[in-house]
Design a protein around this motif. Structure first.
Motif, PDB file in Angstrom:
ATOM      1  N   ARG A   8      69.869  48.065  56.544  1.00 32.88           N
ATOM      2  CA  ARG A   8      68.902  48.257  55.463  1.00 32.88           C
ATOM      3  C   ARG A   8      68.762  49.715  55.038  1.00 32.88           C
ATOM      4  O   ARG A   8      68.772  50.018  53.845  1.00 32.88           O
ATOM      5  N   ALA A   9      68.635  50.619  55.971  1.00 33.91           N
ATOM      6  CA  ALA A   9      68.466  52.028  55.613  1.00 33.91           C
ATOM      7  C   ALA A   9      69.707  52.558  54.913  1.00 33.91           C
ATOM      8  O   ALA A   9      69.619  53.267  53.890  1.00 33.91           O
ATOM      9  N   LEU A  23      70.023  53.945  50.951  1.00 33.69           N
ATOM     10  CA  LEU A  23      70.554  55.250  50.553  1.00 33.69           C
ATOM     11  C   LEU A  23      71.696  55.087  49.556  1.00 33.69           C
ATOM     12  O   LEU A  23      71.760  55.797  48.540  1.00 33.69           O
ATOM     13  N   ILE A  24      72.605  54.165  49.838  1.00 37.30           N
ATOM     14  CA  ILE A  24      73.724  53.919  48.936  1.00 37.30           C
ATOM     15  C   ILE A  24      73.229  53.464  47.567  1.00 37.30           C
ATOM     16  O   ILE A  24      73.751  53.892  46.525  1.00 37.30           O
ATOM     17  N   LEU A  53      71.929  56.804  40.699  1.00 39.58           N
ATOM     18  CA  LEU A  53      72.106  58.118  40.082  1.00 39.58           C
ATOM     19  C   LEU A  53      73.453  58.205  39.376  1.00 39.58           C
ATOM     20  O   LEU A  53      73.555  58.747  38.265  1.00 39.58           O
ATOM     21  N   ALA A  54      74.493  57.664  40.013  1.00 42.74           N
ATOM     22  CA  ALA A  54      75.822  57.695  39.406  1.00 42.74           C
ATOM     23  C   ALA A  54      75.848  56.897  38.110  1.00 42.74           C
ATOM     24  O   ALA A  54      76.429  57.340  37.101  1.00 42.74           O
ATOM     25  N   VAL A  55      75.241  55.709  38.107  1.00 45.01           N
ATOM     26  CA  VAL A  55      75.193  54.889  36.893  1.00 45.01           C
ATOM     27  C   VAL A  55      74.475  55.631  35.773  1.00 45.01           C
ATOM     28  O   VAL A  55      74.934  55.648  34.623  1.00 45.01           O
ATOM     29  N   ALA A  56      73.355  56.264  36.120  1.00 44.12           N
ATOM     30  CA  ALA A  56      72.580  56.979  35.112  1.00 44.12           C
ATOM     31  C   ALA A  56      73.337  58.184  34.570  1.00 44.12           C
ATOM     32  O   ALA A  56      73.386  58.411  33.354  1.00 44.12           O
ATOM     33  N   LEU A  64      72.062  46.702  42.669  1.00 44.39           N
ATOM     34  CA  LEU A  64      71.327  45.462  42.409  1.00 44.39           C
ATOM     35  C   LEU A  64      71.401  44.425  43.520  1.00 44.39           C
ATOM     36  O   LEU A  64      70.446  43.671  43.714  1.00 44.39           O
ATOM     37  N   ILE A  65      72.506  44.365  44.250  1.00 43.81           N
ATOM     38  CA  ILE A  65      72.602  43.341  45.294  1.00 43.81           C
ATOM     39  C   ILE A  65      71.614  43.602  46.440  1.00 43.81           C
ATOM     40  O   ILE A  65      70.898  42.679  46.864  1.00 43.81           O
ATOM     41  N   PRO A  66      71.521  44.817  46.976  1.00 43.29           N
ATOM     42  CA  PRO A  66      70.483  45.036  47.993  1.00 43.29           C
ATOM     43  C   PRO A  66      69.078  44.776  47.462  1.00 43.29           C
ATOM     44  O   PRO A  66      68.241  44.203  48.168  1.00 43.29           O
TER      45      PRO A  66
END
Length: 212
Positions: free
Chosen positions: A7-8, A12-13, A19-22, A192-194
């Protein structure tokens, strides 16, 4: 749906991927040409793969088309139901749907095109879908097999990288997307999956508490 040991790391990922998508979305908003990073890989102005590899690329591409994608989701969800894991089936369907829907919305928001104004390209919905499905199934396998942090992380990384790389190669080789579109689609799934898994768990747990 999210193994506790991961989970942690997944959180983080997901933040870094968001950020990369934005950043990529801002960089290429309204563009209709390849960028510097894209040209490191290929100049995607036309199909760049020939037979017999073109047939391979088309076969992979089909898995992200509506019929192919729906077939994969039905198979995965049915498998979950046969294993008596209805929550997992909901996770697979919801994760795929949310990822594809978000990728489509981002296309209109960013407005990047390839081969004409009508071909919105960022992010790659095909890449987002197959990465999302691979990640969801890898997370389910990690939980069902009781894998620890190291083994679970390796499985998740292998599944997402393999799925994203295969579909990404097909999309770029067929001239359907720029390489940065592929990266954006891959990162969209990682966000989105997490998040979907967390929401499915919260909703299912809340429903269980109300029944008690």
């Amino acid at each position: 749906m999210l193994p506790p040991s991961l989970r942690a790391w997944l959180g983080l990922i997901a933040v870094l991927a968001a950020l990369a998508v934005a950043v990529l979305g801002v960089m290429y908003a309204g563009h209709s040409r390849s960028g510097t990073v894209d040209r490191w890989f290929v100049q995607p102005t036309a199909d760049s793969v020939q037979p017999p590899w073109r047939r391979v690329a088309l076969g992979i591409d089909f898995l992200g088309e509506p019929v192919g994608a729906a077939t994969l989701v039905v198979i995965a969800a049915t498998g979950c139901l046969l294993l008596r894991r209805p929550r997992a089936a909901v996770f697979v369907v919801a994760g795929a749907g949310v990822t594809v829907g978000t990728a489509t919305a981002l296309k209109f928001a960013v407005g990047r095109t390839i081969h004409g104004d009508g071909n919105l390209s960022y992010p790659s919905g095909h890449t987002a879908f197959v990465t999302a499905l691979a990640l969801a199934l890898a997370l389910l396998a990690t939980g069902r097999l009781g894998l620890g942090r190291t083994a679970g992380t390796l499985l998740v990384l292998a599944a997402t990288l393999a799925a994203g790389a295969a579909m990404g190669w097909a999309q770029v080789a067929l001239g359907a997307h720029y390489p940065t579109d592929v990266l954006g689609g891959w990162c969209t799934a990682l966000v989105l999956i997490p998040a979907t898994g967390w929401l499915v768990d919260r909703a299912a747990d809340a429903g269980g508490r109300r029944r008690r």
